[in-house]
Each structure stands twice: as structure tokens, then as C-alpha cells.
Design an enzyme around this catalytic site. Structure first.
Site, PDB file in Angstrom:
ATOM      1  N   HIS A  15       1.211  -1.029  -0.102  1.00  0.00           N
ATOM      2  CA  HIS A  15      -0.290   0.028  -0.416  1.00  0.00           C
ATOM      3  C   HIS A  15       0.414   1.005   0.020  1.00  0.00           C
ATOM      4  O   HIS A  15       2.007   0.939  -0.463  1.00  0.00           O
ATOM      5  CB  HIS A  15      -0.999  -0.248   1.533  1.00  0.00           C
ATOM      6  CG  HIS A  15      -0.013  -0.001   2.573  1.00  0.00           C
ATOM      7  ND1 HIS A  15      -0.293  -0.934   3.162  1.00  0.00           N
ATOM      8  CD2 HIS A  15      -0.012   0.144   3.585  1.00  0.00           C
ATOM      9  CE1 HIS A  15       0.376  -1.159   4.353  1.00  0.00           C
ATOM     10  NE2 HIS A  15       0.535   0.439   4.171  1.00  0.00           N
ATOM     11  N   ALA A  16       0.384   2.406   0.326  1.00  0.00           N
ATOM     12  CA  ALA A  16       0.992   3.615  -0.019  1.00  0.00           C
ATOM     13  C   ALA A  16       2.011   3.660   0.231  1.00  0.00           C
ATOM     14  O   ALA A  16       3.057   4.310   0.070  1.00  0.00           O
ATOM     15  CB  ALA A  16       0.182   4.740   0.305  1.00  0.00           C
TER      16      ALA A  16
END
Lengths: 91, 548
Positions: A15-16
Site C-alpha cells: 500500500h501507499a
């Protein structure tokens, strides 16, 4: 050329936040760093580790096996640091 | 009807149209945008906008991590990375160079292309990231459009709802059209709350996410209870009528205090003054019959040009304030930057703990030219009105000594140059246990004390005032804080200097009696609260014949 493999253990895949850490780490090195993986459907994907959208775009999920390849003067250091960074990010 | 709960941040009740304005994507211009300048110029605009956006994101990240948490703050870091990523910047540059796009168009189109990458992905999480890159593109586009981040049209007085309002944005609000403020982030002591109080409008903070679909609906904002009613039903309307009437009655009663001047039981006057953050607030203070300005925050001067203001620029502002006061005292606080008031050009190091770091007087003593210039401007302004200066965040006597030495130097340099100056008292803010506990020592070096209760409370309790998780520690007012205030007043008495309170506590009726009993002779509150504070103080004095 130096390879390391890494299996994603994070529930959320890349994820980010870990993507950001991967990119920041890769950018420290002069070597070209890439991440390759196979999707569940068997499709091969490869991304430039210095590019955030590319890394996130891989859509690597938990359980995906990543192959990180570094090519260049500092490839050994780069590969090691990438592995450390991914571990520390909890990926 | 939808009922949305939050934390009351500024009392009052308002009814009107709700405008949900968030930091979001804008629609892509359809190619018929105003002519792009030359490619070089558009590239330069893009580069400058990126710098500004970067500074904004850093500031947002910091605020978020102080008020909400690390996880929420992380998103701004992601936005920064997205903005700096070559995939984004290359696309924008390409758009400008090869397709003759304006910077805005290039930015929005690139954002959209990359958003598509995410939309096509197969997890909810990834699809949601499309909003992130659009937000980045939107932010850049807003900056390029010239200034106001929240570019929106207020055609009628409305209640503004936003995810957050940065200090810069609160300054840009069209005050004539804002009936109330609701934000997702923020605490009841955040700048949003303080602004709303100074405007005399209700505010509610810390609500759950506000959906854009609520935009344009009728609403009632109850800032006293901390509730937002969207599409109010009969009961809510009735509640509004009732509360409005009550408020009007209170206001009428408070109006009778106009022109009234209070005297404490010991014969000393009790002055009710107002706080100001910019010149318009000084006008508001006079309008609301404040007997002076007890705290004039000077940061706006340091934030408005993107560089340090010159001595003349400062002098013009301070003189303006002094003249508007028409003989009443204006206490100007020297630069209080750092912590939640980040001023980009002043900050060098990344601090893990800005509130406990290089801020306020520390920055000024590290860069004495900064303070020296400000002091010169203040002395010059003192010629045109009753100006006093006070220093924030002092913790050691040595700091106050340095300030006094610098003030002497400033004064003499002006005298030597033949520039007219006025008498100026130099006081000190009591904002930390360090200052309160040694008040006796500090009282010999300051002409007056002003207690900044917001900070004093948070540093005494070691609890962040903007953190909703630990706000409960300060409520009800704990004994430790009372003792800090008592120590301060006793120390002041020994040297015969006056004590004022300029933090939010001064306007809290529950604590009025306590403060007066301690010996406080001046309360500085937000302008719209001057009359009602005077009313409450008069009540207390009448009932208690407050004697020392």
C-alpha cells in the site's frame, strides 16, 4: 546484477506507505532497481522501483513473491537496503 | 434530517445553507482554457506551485499528526511523494512542452491519467488512491489559479464545512458571508475555533467525514452543543428559534455593559480587553467596546509575504493598530512562530517535537536581528499610540535579560538616529511551568505578566491541547493549573506588576471568580465576547465585593 526475492506478508499488500518507503530507498542508489512479480493469473509485471505509481500499480498482494533486481555500481548495497527497507516497513 | 455530532468549538447557533468545500479535485478545463503562456513560463509556474504545495503538505502533515494521529498524517506524506514522482512530473512537463498546455491543464490531465491507473486496480484500497492523486492535482491547480485554496463561490451567507482549514485559509474566508464553521479535523482550541470565536460565529470540529452530497442543503449549526442538523425537521427548527432568542436576550443584556467600567473590590480597575490576530480584529475590538487589545498576534506580518517583513512594513502595521485604538493600550506580542504556526522561511531543521522545539522567543534569540527589527518597529509605533510589547514562551531569566538588552539597544539606536519613539512597557507571557514557578524572579524583569492559559494548561498537564484524545485531562480545570496561576499572581504582586489573562480561560465564566480572586486585573477575550465577559465579571464583583 543482484537479485533478492521477498514475499509480501502485509495484509494490505504494497500500500501507499511501504510503496513510499521502497521508492525513497531505491532513489538513494545510482543502480537501476526494478521489482518483478507474477500475478495470480500468471501475468508477469515489472516496475521501476524509483517510481511510486509504478510500484503501487503492481498491485502486489499478501503472498506475492517479489524479485528485486539491482544493476549498477552499488547494486549489492542497493539490494540489501531494499530488503531491509521492506522488512522494516512491515511489508 | 441528518444529525452530525462533533466537538463544540465556538458557541452560538446559525441557520443557513451548508457549503461543503473540501480540498478536492476540480473539473478538467475543456481545452478552451485561457491561453497558456510560453512553455518556459508554464514550467516555471508549475515548479513554483510544486514548492508551495510541498510546503502546504508538510504543514498539513504536521497539523494532522498533532491533532489526529500519525496514520492520518501519513496521507500527506504520500501526497508529497506522488507529487514528486517522475511519472507525474514527466507527464506534466510533457503536456506543457509537447502539447502546449497551461500548467493547470497539464496538472489536471496528468492527475486524471494516473488516477485511471488506480481505478483499474482490483482492491478497494487501491481504487481509493485515485482520490489521492486527484487531490494532489487539485491542490496544484488551485495554487496555479492564484491563491485561495478553497476556491468557491459564496453567493449567500452560508455555513462552511470543510475537512480542515489551514491558518492561511481561515484568513482568506469572506467573513461577511460565513455564518458558521464545521470541520472534520481540529480541536476546540485549534485556530479554527479561535477564529470562529473572534468572528462571533458558531463552530463545531472533529465531526466524521462530511460528504460532498450534503453541499447546498439547509442546515442548523449549534456551536454550543456541537451538533450540525442537515435538512432540519420541525424539532430542530424549534430548537433553533429557542436558542436564537436566548442568545439575543443575552446579547441585549450584554449591550448594557457598553461603556461600563469595572472596579475590583480592592479599588483596582478590572479591564476587559480583546485579542487580535490582524488589523481587522483591532477594529472589531474597538467596535465591541474593548478597553484595549490585550494580545495582538504579530505572526500575520511574518506569514503574508513569504519572507520576513521589513522594519517599515512592521512599523506601518503597528502604527495602524495603535492609531485605531485611539489612546487605548495595544499589547503586541513579539513573533511566536514554530509549533503549530510554521513559517517556512524561518524553519531549518525537521523537528520531531516542534511544540517543544525551536520556536517563539528561541527563534528570535537565535536570530536576534529578527527581534531587534521588530522591537525597533514597536518603539517607533509607540510614538503614535499606547503600545506595549510582550514576549512569548520565556522559560529562563537569561532569555528575558537578553530581550531587555536588545530592547535597550533598539531604543538607543532610534534615539541616535533622531527617529521619534514612545514609551513602551515590556512584559512577558507566562505559558509554562518554568515561568509560573519562578514568577517571583521574572517579575523583577518584566513590566507585566500575561498568562497564556491555553499553553500553560497543556504544558503543565503534558497534554496536547489540539489532541481530542487527551482533552479530558484539562476539564474540569485541575488544581495544578490553579496553583500555577496563583504562583504567577503572587510573584507579580511582590514586584507590584499587573497580571492579565489572554488565553481562552479568561472568557470562561466558570473561572472568572477564581482569576479575580488571584488578583488578575485584565482579561483579554475575543472581541464578540467582551461585553458578555464584562457582564459576568460585574455579576461576580457585585456578589462578592471581591477583596484582596
Amino acid at each position: 546484477m543482484k537479485n533478492i526475492t521477498y514475499t509480501v506478508s502485509d495484509e494490505n499488500g504494497i500500500h501507499a506507505r511501504p510503496a513510499g518507503i521502497i521508492v525513497k530507498t531505491a532513489k538513494n542508489f545510482s543502480s537501476a532497481v526494478s521489482i518483478e512479480m507474477k500475478t495470480e493469473g500468471g501475468e508477469s509485471r515489472i516496475a521501476d522501483a524509483k517510481k511510486l505509481f509504478a510500484v503501487m500499480g503492481l498491485g502486489a498482494k499478501k503472498g506475492t513473491v517479489l524479485t528485486v533486481t539491482a544493476v549498477g555500481e552499488d547494486e549489492n548495497e542497493a539490494a540489501l537496503q531494499m530488503e531491509d527497507a521492506m522488512k522494516n516497513a512491515g511489508l | 434530517m441528518e444529525t452530525i455530532y462533533g466537538k463544540p468549538a465556538a458557541g452560538g447557533i446559525a441557520k443557513g445553507r451548508l457549503r461543503v468545500i473540501k480540498h478536492n479535485r476540480k473539473s478538467i478545463p475543456d481545452g478552451t482554457s485561457p491561453e497558456a503562456l510560453s512553455a518556459e513560463e508554464e514550467l516555471a509556474r508549475f515548479s513554483k506551485a510544486m514548492d508551495e504545495a510541498d510546503a502546504e503538505l508538510c504543514s498539513l502533515k504536521e497539523r494532522a499528526s498533532e491533532t489526529v494521529g500519525e496514520a492520518e498524517a501519513e496521507i500527506f506524506e504520500i501526497h508529497r511523494l506522488m507529487m514528486q514522482d517522475e511519472d507525474f512530473t514527466d507527464r506534466v512537463t510533457d503536456g506543457i512542452l509537447s502539447k502546449c498546455m497551461s500548467a493547470e491543464e497539464a496538472v489536471l490531465r496528468s492527475g486524471e491519467e494516473l488516477a485511471k491507473v488506480f481505478i483499474g486496480m482490483d482492491t478497494e484500497y487501491m481504487r481509493a488512491r485515485a482520490a489521492d492523486i486527484r487531490s494532489v492535482a487539485g491542490r496544484l491547480s488551485d495554487i496555479l489559479d492564484g491563491g485561495d485554496k478553497l476556491s468557491y463561490e459564496l453567493t449567500e451567507p452560508s455555513v462552511i464545512a470543510s475537512d480542515d482549514l489551514t491558518p492561511a485559509e481561515t484568513i482568506c474566508l469572506d467573513k461577511t458571508k460565513v455564518l458558521g464553521i464545521v470541520t472534520e479535523l481540529g480541536s476546540d482550541n485549534s485556530h479554527t475555533a479561535i477564529l470562529a470565536r473572534s468572528m462571533g460565529i458558531p463552530a463545531v470540529v472533529g465531526v466524521r467525514e462530511l460528504l460532498p452530497s450534503l453541499d447546498g442543503m439547509e442546515c442548523i449549526l449549534d456551536g454550543t452543543e456541537g451538533v450540525l442538523y442537515v435538512n432540519p425537521n420541525e424539532r430542530a427548527e424549534g430548537h433553533f428559534r429557542e436558542q436564537s432568542e436566548l442568545l439575543r436576550m443575552k446579547e441585549r443584556k450584554a449591550e448594557t455593559m457598553r461603556g461600563v467600567r469595572l472596579v475590583r473590590g480592592d479599588g483596582q480597575p478590572l479591564m476587559i480587553c480583546a485579542n487580535a490576530a490582524e488589523l481587522a480584529d483591532v477594529d472589531s475590538a474597538v467596535l465591541h467596546d474593548a478597553e484595549g487589545v490585550g494580545l495582538f498576534r504579530s505572526e500575520f506580518l511574518f506569514m503574508q509575504y513569504g519572507r520576513a517583513p521589513t522594519e517599515d512594513e512592521q512599523f506601518e502595521a503597528y502604527r495602524g493598530a495603535a492609531e485605531r485604538m485611539k489612546g487605548r493600550e495595544c499589547v503586541i506580542r513579539t513573533l511566536d512562530a514554530g509549533a503549530d504556526k510554521q513559517i517556512p522561511y524561518l524553519n531549518s531543521a525537521e523537528e520531531r517535537n516542534p511544540a517543544l522545539g525551536m520556536r517563539a522567543i528561541r527563534i528570535c534569540l537565535k536570530n536576534p536581528e529578527l527581534l531587534y527589527t521588530q522591537l525597533r518597529a514597536l518603539y517607533r509605533a509607540a510614538f503614535y499610540g499606547k503600545v506595549s510589547a510582550m514576549v512569548p514562551m520565556v522559560v529562563l531569566p537569561a532569555e528575558m535579560e537578553q530581550v531587555r538588552a536588545l530592547a535597550e539597544k533598539a531604543k538607543h539606536s532610534l534615539v541616535d538616529e533622531g527617529i521619534p519613539i514612545g514609551e513602551m512597557k515590556l512584559g512577558m507571557m507566562i505559558e509554562t511551568p518554568a515561568a509560573a514557578v519562578c514568577a517571583e524572579i521574572f517579575a523583577e524583569m518584566a513590566d507585566f505578566f500575561s498568562i497564556g492559559t491555553n499553553d500553560l494548561i497543556q504544558y503543565t498537564l503534558a497534554a496536547d491541547r489540539e489532541n481530542r484524545e487527551v482533552a479530558y485531562l484539562a476539564e474540569p480545570l485541575p488544581e495544578c493549573v490553579r496553583r500555577m496561576i496563583q504562583m504567577t499572581c503572587r510573584g507579580a504582586q511582590r514586584s507590584g506588576i499587573p497580571v492579565s489573562v489572554c488565553g481562552e480561560l479568561g472568557g470562561d465564566e466558570r473561572h472568572l471568580g477564581f482569576l479575580l480572586d488571584c488578583g488578575v486585573t485584565k482579561l483579554s477575550v475575543s472581541a464578540p465576547n467582551v461585553l458578555k465577559t464584562r457582564l459576568a465579571a460585574e455579576d461576580y464583583l457585585k456578589q462578592n465585593k471581591n477583596i484582596e
